[in-house]
Every structure is written in structure tokens, then in C-alpha cells.
Enzyme design. Sequence first.
Site, PDB file in Angstrom:
ATOM      1  N   PHE A   1       0.497  -1.267  -0.068  1.00  0.00           N
ATOM      2  CA  PHE A   1       0.104   0.256   0.116  1.00  0.00           C
ATOM      3  C   PHE A   1       0.789   1.229   0.243  1.00  0.00           C
ATOM      4  CE2 PHE A   1      -3.921  -2.481   1.635  1.00  0.00           C
ATOM      5  CZ  PHE A   1      -4.662  -2.218   0.259  1.00  0.00           C
TER       6      PHE A   1
ATOM      7  N   GLY B   1       3.161   2.155  -1.669  1.00  0.00           N
ATOM      8  CA  GLY B   1       3.768   2.543  -2.944  1.00  0.00           C
ATOM      9  C   GLY B   1       2.676   2.554  -4.116  1.00  0.00           C
ATOM     10  N   HIS B   2       1.519   1.906  -3.680  1.00  0.00           N
ATOM     11  CA  HIS B   2       0.213   1.846  -4.711  1.00  0.00           C
ATOM     12  C   HIS B   2      -1.039   2.186  -4.082  1.00  0.00           C
ATOM     13  CE1 HIS B   2      -2.233  -0.514  -7.645  1.00  0.00           C
ATOM     14  NE2 HIS B   2      -1.271  -0.266  -8.476  1.00  0.00           N
ATOM     15  N   PHE B   3      -1.478   3.288  -4.268  1.00  0.00           N
ATOM     16  CA  PHE B   3      -0.733   4.647  -4.704  1.00  0.00           C
ATOM     17  C   PHE B   3      -0.659   5.445  -3.485  1.00  0.00           C
ATOM     18  CE2 PHE B   3      -3.283   2.991  -8.620  1.00  0.00           C
ATOM     19  CZ  PHE B   3      -2.260   3.120  -9.382  1.00  0.00           C
TER      20      PHE B   3
ATOM     21  N   VAL C   1      -4.616   1.406  -3.089  1.00  0.00           N
ATOM     22  CA  VAL C   1      -5.468   0.570  -3.994  1.00  0.00           C
ATOM     23  C   VAL C   1      -4.550  -0.669  -4.247  1.00  0.00           C
ATOM     24  CG1 VAL C   1      -6.359   0.202  -6.287  1.00  0.00           C
ATOM     25  CG2 VAL C   1      -6.542   2.508  -5.241  1.00  0.00           C
TER      26      VAL C   1
END
EC number: 4.2.1.59
Length: 143
Positions: free
Chosen positions: A46, A48-50, A55
Site C-alpha cells: 500500500f 507505493g500503490h498509490f 489501492v
Amino acid sequence: MQLNVQEIMEIIPNRYPIMMVDRVLELVPGKHVVAIKNVTYNEQFFPGHFPGEAVMPGVLILEALAQTGSIPLLKSEEFEGQTGYLGGIDKVKFRQKVVPGDVLRMEMEIIKRKGNIGVGKATASVDGKVVCSALMTFIIGAK
């Protein structure tokens, strides 16, 4: 039949950080499974995304479905103690985001089997709404 995480780890080889099945709610060996993944903000992907909008990556939803789908095959008498490998994914559709706090409900119906190959119809949902669907092919092999 229901399984807790310890019992699931006796069937599939996945471990942290890639273990994606927290509990099996229903299991008919060789035919059908319903499992859940509790999606928390503590998941290692989480941050790093985003950033700013956590997401769950679609590829990890597919991984969770693949792990779930291998369970009914590996609990059948002929494949017990072996390993399930993903052989293919077809007709994938993503319909909405999966975010922290969601409970991902994963269902797999084995629709075809021939030798050590099985094909399953996979569905992932949150709060009764389908978030992902796919056809998955599994190849069962020795560890």
C-alpha cells in the site's frame, strides 16, 4: 468444511508477504471453495500503490484468487501433498477498487479437470459487489 490460516498453510506453500488467504469459509474438495482476505493498510504494497490513495494491485487480487483456487484441487485425494501452479488466466475483468478495510471474498468453482490440470471460474467480491472475475488454469505437480 472451513479452514483457518494454519490449516491453509498446510495445503499451499505461500507465506508472508505473499500469503493472500486468511480463512476458508466453504470447501468441497475437488470442486468449490469460498475464502476471504482481510485487506488492511498494513499490507506491504500500500505505501507505493498509490501514495495518497491506497489501492490493492489487480495482479495481487489475481494472486489471491489463484491461491484460493488451488485449495480445492490440493485437498482432493489424488493431489494431496502436491503443489498447485498457475498455468493461465483468461477473461479477466476488474470492476472496482479494493482498498484498506475491505474484506475480499474469493470464490472458485472448478469447471473442468483433465489429469493434473484444472480450470476454475474465479470471482472476487467486496460487500456483495464483484470486483474481479477470471478463468484460471492450474497445473498440479510434485513439490
